[in-house]
Design an enzyme around this catalytic site. Sequence first.
Site, short mmCIF file in Angstrom:
data_model
loop_
_atom_site.label_atom_id
_atom_site.label_comp_id
_atom_site.label_asym_id
_atom_site.label_seq_id
_atom_site.Cartn_x
_atom_site.Cartn_y
_atom_site.Cartn_z
N GLU A 515 0.99 -0.98 -0.08
CA GLU A 515 0.02 0.18 -0.11
C GLU A 515 0.80 1.22 0.04
O GLU A 515 1.33 1.88 -1.01
CB GLU A 515 -0.93 -0.03 1.11
CG GLU A 515 -1.95 1.20 1.27
CD GLU A 515 -3.33 0.76 2.07
OE1 GLU A 515 -3.23 -0.26 2.63
OE2 GLU A 515 -4.21 1.50 2.01
N GLU A 786 -1.42 0.64 13.45
CA GLU A 786 -2.97 1.21 12.94
C GLU A 786 -4.12 0.87 13.57
O GLU A 786 -4.87 1.78 13.80
CB GLU A 786 -2.84 0.02 11.52
CG GLU A 786 -4.28 0.46 10.65
CD GLU A 786 -4.10 -0.24 9.25
OE1 GLU A 786 -3.35 -1.18 9.32
OE2 GLU A 786 -4.46 0.13 8.15
C1 RAM Z 1 -6.35 2.09 4.97
C2 RAM Z 1 -5.36 3.06 5.21
C3 RAM Z 1 -5.53 4.14 5.80
C4 RAM Z 1 -6.87 4.82 6.02
C5 RAM Z 1 -7.69 4.12 4.83
C6 RAM Z 1 -9.23 4.49 4.97
O1 RAM Z 1 -6.12 1.29 3.67
O2 RAM Z 1 -4.23 2.24 5.59
O3 RAM Z 1 -4.85 4.41 7.09
O4 RAM Z 1 -7.04 6.02 6.03
O5 RAM Z 1 -7.64 2.79 4.77
#
Ligand code: RAM
Length: 933
Positions: A515, A786
Amino acid sequence: MSIYLVNTIVYLKRFIFILLTFKISILLQSCSGLDNRSSAKTLRLNEGFENPIGFYTNQPTFSWKLPSEIVAQRSYQIVVASEPELLPDHADLWDSGKLDSDQSIFVPYAGEKLSSRDVFFWQVKFWDEKDVPAPWSETAKAELGLLKNSDWDAKWIGLNTRADSIKTAKTIIIHTPQHLRKDFEVKAELVTAKLYVSAKGVFKGFLNGKPIGNDVMAPGWTPYKKRIETLAYDVTDMVQNGSNTLGFQLSSGWHFGRLLWNKMVWGKTGSPKVLCQLELSFADGTKQVVNSDNSWKGTTEGPIRFAEIYDGETYNANYEMPGWATPDYDSSQWKGVNVSDLDEGISLHPKRHSSVKNKVTIPTKSILRPKDEAGVIFDLEQNMVGVPLVKVPMKKGDTLRIRFSEMLAPEGLFYTDNYRSAKSTDYYIANKDGLIEWSPSFTFHGFRYVELSGFDASQAPQKNWVNGLVQFSDFESNGTFSSSDEKLNQLQSNIVWGLRGNFFDIPTDCPQRDERLGWTGDAQVFTPTSMYNANVHAFWSSWLQSLRESQFENGGIPFVAPDVLENGKVSSGWGDAAVIIPWNIYWYSGDTSVLKENYAMMKAWVQHHKDESTDLVSHMNSFGDWLQPYQSKKSNKRGDTSKSLIGTAFFAHAAYLTAKTAEVLNKKEEQQIYETLYQDISKAFDASFFDETGKVKNGKGTQTGYLLALHFKLLPNYKISGAQENLLETIDEADNHLRTGFLGTPLLPFVLDQMGEGKLMYSILFKETYPSWFYSINQGATTMWERWNSYDKLEGYNPQSMNSLNHYAYGAIGQWMYERIAGIKPLAAGYKKIHIAPLPGGGLTSADGAYDTPYGRATSVWKIQDDKFYLQVNVPSNTSALITLPSSFPNNVTVNGEVLNTEHHKNVTKAVDGSISFEIFPGHYSIKSIKSK
Ligand code: RAM
C-alpha cells in the site's frame, strides 16, 4: 644579578604578559561579540531553504532569526544582488530600504525578475526595539533551478524494457533495472558544472565512477501526469579535464511500479527513463552541455536484476560491471537508447523539498535462532523504515535471502503476513567466497527484524552482519518532549518513529505492506504533531501541491495523493485535508503563502461538500471514524458514528477554516460568505443530529459524535453543557477508555481539556488496558500502530489482513503532549505570541518541551517538588509569551526570584479556576509557585 632579582623580573614579565593577554582576549571577545551576537542569523528562504541550489521558485520569501539578547525588531532592510561584492551598498536586484516592521519571517521579495539558473546573494540588517542598528548579516546565496520545460534541451532516454521484463499478476510488468552511460570530453578550464536531472522511475547518478549526491529513490513521487520533479547538483568537483563519464542506474520506482495491491498507474505503456542536462561553464566564457539524447548507451545486464518497491531487490554480483561509469569502460556491447520528447502538459519542476536520504543507522541488538527455521534473525529492537546494510560471509554462487518482519509471532516465528502481497524480500548472489557488503538501492522495507539465510554456514552470525539504514525525507528534528513517565517517553519515541517511517517523500499511511500511499485522512490528523517534532514545513507544502494537482474537476479530493486509485471517490474527514492541512501549516509556521497557494483548492472542496449535501446536511461518502474500537460488526471498520454527522461536521469546519483563511488573505467579502455558511451548517447540524438536551439523535451517541460537535463548535451555547455531560457518560461507560478511531482520537484531549477535565484525559492517556496508547507499549510497540490492538504479546498479530505496525494516525496525541503536558503552543500564527500553559497530571513530576519556533527556541520545563511548581521558560526574540500557571499551583508566584506583582509584570490575571496568567518578553525565566491548600 642576584637570583632574587632574576626571579622578580621573570614574575613581572609573566604578570604583564597575563595582563596583556587578558586585555586582548576581553577586547577580542567584545569585538566578536559585537559582530556575532548582534547580526541576524539563520537566513532562510521560503519553507526553510538554506543556500539552495536548483531552487524551485523565482518568488523567494526571506526569514531570519534575531540574536537571543535582542527583545524585538523595530525595522529591517534586505539587500539582494547578483554578485556578493555588490552587497550591501550596491544591491542590483533589490534593496528594500529600511522598513519599520517587526516581520522577520517570510518577507516577500519585491525586486528585479528572477529566472531559471539565476544566482543571487542576500543580506539582512535589523534595528532593535530601541532603533539601534545591527551589523549586516552574513551573506546567503541561492541558485534557481530550471523553472520551465523550455529550459530543457535534453530528451527522455532509456531502453525499452517492456519486452524482456517480468510479467506478474494481471497486467503488471516489473521492468528490469537498467544502466545508462555517456562519455564526454572536457578541454577548457572548468568554472562550474551543474547537473539537472529527473527520471520516470527512480535513479542513482554517477560521474566518473562516484555517486552524485546521496538521494534515495529520487526524484520522488508526484502526480506524474501533471508534474515530475527535477533535481540539481553542483558537480564541479567531480568533472575532470579530459575524458569523463556520466552514468545512471534506473529502476521502476513509483512511476513504473505496481501500486496499491496490483495496479499500474502511470506505467501502463513505455519504460523507465532518465532526463539530464549537465551544464559546464568554462573560464574562457564558453559553455558545453551534455544532454540525455540518442548518443547514450544502455544495458539491462547489470547486477541489479530486479527491484520493486513492495517486493524487494535482487542483486547478482556475477553481473557486476566494474568501472561502468568511468571513461575506461568498454561499452561496445551496450545498446543504443530510445529517445522521446518532453511531454506536453507535464511540467518539469525543481523539487520543493528534500529527497529521502539515509538518515540514521541502527545496529542489531540481539541475534535469535528459531529452532525450526532456516534463517537467523537479527533484532534491531526498533521498528524502522529503510534498507538493511549487510556485511556477511558468503560462498561463491550462494544466494543470501533477506526477509523482514515488524514483530515476531508468538514462539519467535518469523511473521510476514501483514505485508500482504508485498514480498519484501531481498536477495544477494555472491560471485566469490568472502565477506560481501551490500544494501539495496531501489526498494525499501518496514521492519524491526531481519532474517538472513544462505550465508556461509561455517561462520557464527555476528551482530555487525546487519545494520538498519533508516530512510526518510531529509528533515531534522524540530522539538523534543520528555517527562518523568517512562511509558509516556516511549510513546513520544513511537510517535517520532511513526513520523520517520511514513515521511518517505510523501506522507504515507504505512511503509511496509502493498500500500504505502498518501492517505489524506491520516495526513490530516497528524500534521500538527509532525510540525512539533520535525521541520516538515517544505515537506507538507510540497505534498499540498500534489494534493491540489490531484483535486477532481468537481472539487472532490481523492482518498490518496498522488491519486493511484483513480476512482473519483471522496470521503469526509479525508478530503478535508485540503483545508485543514494548509491552515495548520500556516498556523504553526506563520507562512501565508501556503494559504495563498491552496485557497482555491479549499474553496472548491467546500463547494464539493455543499454539492454532496441536502439543506447543508451531508450525504458524502465517509470512512467514518475509521477503526473505532468495539464497533458493531456492520460498521465495517468505519465506526458507529453517523457518517452524515461526520460529513456535516467536517463541512462546517471546512467552511470555518476557509473563512479564517479569507480573513488572513484580506478577502473580506469571502470571509463573510464562509462565516455565514459555517453558521448555517452548524444550525443544520444541530437540528439534524442533536436533541434539545444536547444528546445525539438519529444515530448512536458515540464519543466521536460529541467530540466533533464540541471541538468544531457546532452547537448553540445552551446545549454545550448537555453535550459535555453526554460525552463524559460515554467515557464513563467505557471505564474511562477511549472509543475513538482516526477522526475522533485527535480531538479527545482538546475537548476534555477545554472542559476542565484534564485529570480525566490523563487517566485515559495513562490507561494500560485496551484500547489505549499504553496498551500498545505494554505489548512491546516501538512505533504507532494502525489498530489499537494490532498485536498482543501472547496472541501475536491481530489476524485482520489490514494491520500495520507503523501507522502514524494515533500519534496525533503528540500535539497535546507538546501543547499541554509540556505546555507550548502558538497564540498567534507562527508563534509570534506563545502560550506557555503546562497542565500537570497523571502523577507526572516533571515534563520538558522544547520547540524551534520560526523565531527561535521556545522551552517549557517544569517539575513538581515539595508542593512547589518550578517552571523554566525560554521565550525567543521578537515574540512575546503568555504564561498560565496550573490552577493547582496558584500561590506565592515568583518570577526570577521576584514576587509577581501588577506593577512590574504585565497583564497579571486570575481565571475562575484560580490559574494565574501574566505576559513576559523574550528571555529566560525561572518561575515558582506553591500548591493550593
Ligand atoms: C487504509 C489505510 C489508511 C486509511 C484508509 C481508510 O487502507 O491504511 O490508513 O486512511 O484505509
